[in-house]
Design a protein around this motif. Sequence first.
Motif, mmCIF file in Angstrom:
data_model
loop_
_atom_site.group_PDB
_atom_site.id
_atom_site.type_symbol
_atom_site.label_atom_id
_atom_site.label_comp_id
_atom_site.label_asym_id
_atom_site.label_seq_id
_atom_site.Cartn_x
_atom_site.Cartn_y
_atom_site.Cartn_z
ATOM 1 N N TYR A 134 -3.814 3.444 -1.271
ATOM 2 C CA TYR A 134 -4.006 2.655 -2.489
ATOM 3 C C TYR A 134 -3.125 1.414 -2.431
ATOM 4 C CZ TYR A 134 -6.477 6.666 -4.253
ATOM 5 O OH TYR A 134 -7.385 7.675 -4.411
ATOM 6 N N GLU A 135 -3.584 0.384 -3.125
ATOM 7 C CA GLU A 135 -2.863 -0.885 -3.178
ATOM 8 C C GLU A 135 -2.298 -1.078 -4.582
ATOM 9 O OE1 GLU A 135 -4.096 -5.539 -2.814
ATOM 10 O OE2 GLU A 135 -4.983 -4.131 -1.380
ATOM 11 N N SER A 154 -7.436 0.967 -1.737
ATOM 12 C CA SER A 154 -7.274 -0.112 -0.768
ATOM 13 C C SER A 154 -8.601 -0.399 -0.083
ATOM 14 C CB SER A 154 -6.223 0.265 0.276
ATOM 15 O OG SER A 154 -6.113 -0.743 1.242
ATOM 16 N N ARG A 155 -8.864 -1.665 0.144
ATOM 17 C CA ARG A 155 -10.099 -2.048 0.834
ATOM 18 C C ARG A 155 -10.114 -1.520 2.272
ATOM 19 N NH1 ARG A 155 -8.073 -7.031 -0.535
ATOM 20 N NH2 ARG A 155 -8.349 -7.406 -2.725
ATOM 21 N N THR A 180 0.840 -1.196 0.000
ATOM 22 C CA THR A 180 0.000 0.000 0.000
ATOM 23 C C THR A 180 0.873 1.243 0.000
ATOM 24 O OG1 THR A 180 -0.152 -0.050 2.406
ATOM 25 C CG2 THR A 180 -1.925 -1.115 1.177
ATOM 26 N N LEU A 181 0.294 2.325 -0.494
ATOM 27 C CA LEU A 181 0.973 3.619 -0.495
ATOM 28 C C LEU A 181 -0.067 4.711 -0.416
ATOM 29 C CD1 LEU A 181 0.822 5.020 -3.634
ATOM 30 C CD2 LEU A 181 2.167 2.987 -4.048
ATOM 31 N N PRO A 194 -8.705 1.810 -14.059
ATOM 32 C CA PRO A 194 -10.007 2.323 -14.511
ATOM 33 C C PRO A 194 -11.122 1.968 -13.531
ATOM 34 C CG PRO A 194 -8.863 1.216 -16.312
ATOM 35 C CD PRO A 194 -8.068 0.955 -15.072
ATOM 36 N N GLY A 195 -11.991 2.939 -13.276
ATOM 37 C CA GLY A 195 -13.139 2.731 -12.406
ATOM 38 C C GLY A 195 -12.840 2.891 -10.927
ATOM 39 N N GLU A 196 -11.624 3.202 -10.578
ATOM 40 C CA GLU A 196 -11.265 3.365 -9.168
ATOM 41 C C GLU A 196 -11.437 4.815 -8.743
ATOM 42 O OE1 GLU A 196 -10.342 1.032 -6.829
ATOM 43 O OE2 GLU A 196 -10.856 -0.441 -8.362
#
Length: 147
Positions: A126-127, A141-142, A91-92, A117-119
């Motif tokens: 973020y992962e 990231s979930r 993750t970052l 795309p779509g995020e």
Amino acid sequence: MVGLLWWIGAGVLVVLELIHGTFYLLMVALGFVAAALARLAGADLTLQFGIAAVVALAAVLVLRKSRFGRKTRTRAEAARNPDVNLDIGSTLVVPAWHAGHARTSYRGATWDVELSPGEPEDANVYEITALRGNCLVVVASRHAVRT
């Protein structure tokens, strides 16, 4: 004498197979063994060649249908394979996005980051899902907390 050549050919193919590392030469060696057995059974040379060809072809086709004949990973999949790129799954934090692209610090260096795309662009964390050259491809990231 011809029967001996079939056995020698099969042996050479097995040795080459051990050096090369695929199963295809081994399948051709099976065709040679079948031709040698046909020679022992009294088949003429033309039939021996036919048997060698048919058995080798059938063995190669069976191999291609098996799990040993399928390619497990292609070069394109390596960009998403965590066994190849150890950063995948890490993750970052991306502070700001500009049309799906950003630059951020990750592991002591500045990286180009591309949003899948779509995020959403509103996640803090973020992962990494893939590496494309020197660009990290990421998804939200979930475990990220939305701002």
